[in-house]
Scaffold this motif. Sequence first.
Motif, mmCIF file in Angstrom:
data_model
loop_
_atom_site.group_PDB
_atom_site.id
_atom_site.type_symbol
_atom_site.label_atom_id
_atom_site.label_comp_id
_atom_site.label_asym_id
_atom_site.label_seq_id
_atom_site.Cartn_x
_atom_site.Cartn_y
_atom_site.Cartn_z
ATOM 1 N N SER A 354 -48.641 -33.716 45.891
ATOM 2 C CA SER A 354 -48.396 -33.616 47.331
ATOM 3 C C SER A 354 -49.106 -32.405 47.930
ATOM 4 O O SER A 354 -49.608 -31.536 47.217
ATOM 5 C CB SER A 354 -46.894 -33.496 47.600
ATOM 6 O OG SER A 354 -46.411 -32.234 47.149
ATOM 7 N N THR A 393 -50.939 -34.204 58.545
ATOM 8 C CA THR A 393 -50.233 -34.888 57.472
ATOM 9 C C THR A 393 -48.837 -35.254 57.975
ATOM 10 O O THR A 393 -48.234 -34.472 58.726
ATOM 11 C CB THR A 393 -50.132 -34.002 56.206
ATOM 12 O OG1 THR A 393 -49.352 -34.681 55.216
ATOM 13 C CG2 THR A 393 -49.505 -32.653 56.509
ATOM 14 N N PRO A 394 -48.309 -36.428 57.603
ATOM 15 C CA PRO A 394 -46.955 -36.793 58.055
ATOM 16 C C PRO A 394 -45.889 -35.813 57.603
ATOM 17 O O PRO A 394 -44.921 -35.576 58.312
ATOM 18 C CB PRO A 394 -46.744 -38.178 57.421
ATOM 19 C CG PRO A 394 -48.107 -38.709 57.154
ATOM 20 C CD PRO A 394 -48.958 -37.516 56.853
ATOM 21 N N SER A 395 -46.104 -35.214 56.400
ATOM 22 C CA SER A 395 -45.134 -34.254 55.885
ATOM 23 C C SER A 395 -45.763 -33.489 54.725
ATOM 24 O O SER A 395 -46.794 -33.906 54.181
ATOM 25 C CB SER A 395 -43.863 -34.961 55.399
ATOM 26 O OG SER A 395 -44.065 -35.490 54.094
ATOM 27 N N GLU A 397 -44.852 -33.595 51.854
ATOM 28 C CA GLU A 397 -44.728 -34.432 50.659
ATOM 29 C C GLU A 397 -45.802 -35.517 50.572
ATOM 30 O O GLU A 397 -45.851 -36.263 49.590
ATOM 31 C CB GLU A 397 -43.340 -35.074 50.606
ATOM 32 C CG GLU A 397 -42.194 -34.065 50.614
ATOM 33 C CD GLU A 397 -42.360 -32.976 49.566
ATOM 34 O OE1 GLU A 397 -42.664 -33.310 48.398
ATOM 35 O OE2 GLU A 397 -42.230 -31.782 49.918
ATOM 36 N N GLN A 398 -46.640 -35.610 51.592
ATOM 37 C CA GLN A 398 -47.733 -36.597 51.550
ATOM 38 C C GLN A 398 -48.692 -36.252 50.414
ATOM 39 O O GLN A 398 -49.046 -35.097 50.200
ATOM 40 C CB GLN A 398 -48.495 -36.580 52.877
ATOM 41 C CG GLN A 398 -49.738 -37.455 52.921
ATOM 42 C CD GLN A 398 -49.414 -38.924 53.030
ATOM 43 O OE1 GLN A 398 -48.841 -39.500 52.115
ATOM 44 N NE2 GLN A 398 -49.755 -39.535 54.146
ATOM 45 N N LYS A 399 -49.124 -37.265 49.663
ATOM 46 C CA LYS A 399 -50.087 -37.021 48.587
ATOM 47 C C LYS A 399 -51.428 -36.633 49.195
ATOM 48 O O LYS A 399 -51.891 -37.241 50.164
ATOM 49 C CB LYS A 399 -50.236 -38.259 47.700
ATOM 50 C CG LYS A 399 -49.013 -38.525 46.825
ATOM 51 C CD LYS A 399 -49.295 -39.586 45.801
ATOM 52 C CE LYS A 399 -48.066 -39.901 44.957
ATOM 53 N NZ LYS A 399 -47.558 -38.727 44.228
ATOM 54 N N ASN A 402 -54.314 -39.050 50.132
ATOM 55 C CA ASN A 402 -54.241 -39.878 51.336
ATOM 56 C C ASN A 402 -54.702 -39.144 52.599
ATOM 57 O O ASN A 402 -54.728 -39.744 53.680
ATOM 58 C CB ASN A 402 -52.801 -40.377 51.544
ATOM 59 C CG ASN A 402 -52.354 -41.323 50.446
ATOM 60 O OD1 ASN A 402 -53.171 -42.093 49.932
ATOM 61 N ND2 ASN A 402 -51.093 -41.280 50.079
ATOM 62 N N LEU A 403 -55.063 -37.867 52.490
ATOM 63 C CA LEU A 403 -55.530 -37.115 53.642
ATOM 64 C C LEU A 403 -57.034 -37.328 53.836
ATOM 65 O O LEU A 403 -57.756 -37.677 52.904
ATOM 66 C CB LEU A 403 -55.268 -35.624 53.460
ATOM 67 C CG LEU A 403 -53.821 -35.157 53.269
ATOM 68 C CD1 LEU A 403 -53.779 -33.633 53.244
ATOM 69 C CD2 LEU A 403 -52.916 -35.693 54.350
#
Length: 500
Positions: A354, A393-395, A397-399, A402-403
Amino acid sequence: MTPFLEMHNISKTFPGVKALNGVDLTLHRGQVHAVAGENGAGKSTLMKIMTGVLRCDPGGWIEVEGQEVVIADPVHARSLGITIIYQELAVVDNLSIAENIFLAREPINMAGLIDRKKMNAAAAAVLAELDMKLNPTMLVGDLSIGQKQMVEIARAISYQSKLIIMDEPTASLSHHEATVLMRMVKKLAAQGIGIVYISHRLEEIFEIADTVTVMRDGETVDSRPIAEMTRDLLVRKMVDRELSQFFGEHVSHATNEVLLSVRNLSMYRPTHHSARVSDVSFNLHKGEILGFFGLIGAGRTEIMEMIFGSRAYVGEISIDGKTVKITDPSVAINEGLGFVTEDRKAQGLVLGMSVRENFSLTHLADYCRLDFVDRGRETKRCREFIQSLGIKTPSPEQKVVNLSGGNQQKVIIAKWVARRPRILIVDEPTRGIDVGAKAEVHALLNKLAEEGMSIIVVSSDLPEILAISDRIIVLKEGRISGGFTHQEANQENVMLAATG
């Protein structure tokens, strides 16, 4: 003229974020169509839908040569004449250049075996077209990042596509390689091939594009002929701010105190594909931003790897007047060094982890008590950097995988800045980052220098080096070929020193 490809009402929703919202795009053969926008604007998602990597939400559709199609996958896209070159490299290091160019479509001889002579000859012809003086039998793993990027371009050209999408194709290229690419793009367009050109380098867009489409927050903001667009207008449409807001007057925070001294630095046992660095000497002052510029292969990265202990060296490195022997990165880190590496995927990030986990890798001990990690403190600190660097990033904890590329780069910068090193080396700090984010990174580096941190910036982006550096050291073929103060430096004398 009938469009080659039309995208209508394209939307795409991921958990927690709407990446695209009703986007339209029209592309013609024989034209260079630039797509501009900040990181996170939706450019890459739109291209993935165009090439069959993703499917759009219901209600959107694609037409190719007037016929509605559902692009099932990248192989289907290539059969329709659509090829993409991604910003992140997709080459196989342990295969040759020719094997990479013709991967999964190697020519077969009468005996049912790969016709290597024919394949190598075809690869050599494509390489010659790109002005690349490389043997097609060379292993791709022995090439520089810039040369690997050119192999990707050679592979796309070899498909004889009707539409080629180029996502930040010059991000890793030298000035010469970028010039060759510009010439090649114009040649391909003249031959009737459509080019979708995605770049954060605005000068390239104005040099090469016929049309530009601007995206912001997953929507199309504008689309018009490049002749009707100005640089200021393009930036304002991309980020909803004036260009004049980005860069203020250069202010140096360098002192007379020498923090780092490098004397007669040379590479120990250079490999056949690395720059043969020899006899490099320089000082870095406290609070100084020292720029290193040179063409690909000049030895910039190799010098930084020696200073950081990830490459063996001979010579002398001193910190605070005391000679230190930096045998590995852990020694460098303990001496107060940090290193934002050029290759973010291979060296800068753990893609399966993350944002929070990547952020704290360099200073996890700060959040540990009795051998337990305080996730609350770790997350809070991570959120502070997400906000201050504008990481989309949404949070936490986003991997990281995926950015977008630019946001991945910001995570790398954040993890080192949070450790507060005395000396920070940043190799290509804004590669693949849009104009707004680039200004934010420059402002951050200037703020760190103001607070007393000493910074080395390595960049192939000459305007960036000129804008941010207090002094500039120019390299050519592993040696220092010039040095300039901020006031002395300009594009002409720096490039002349780099090219000899």
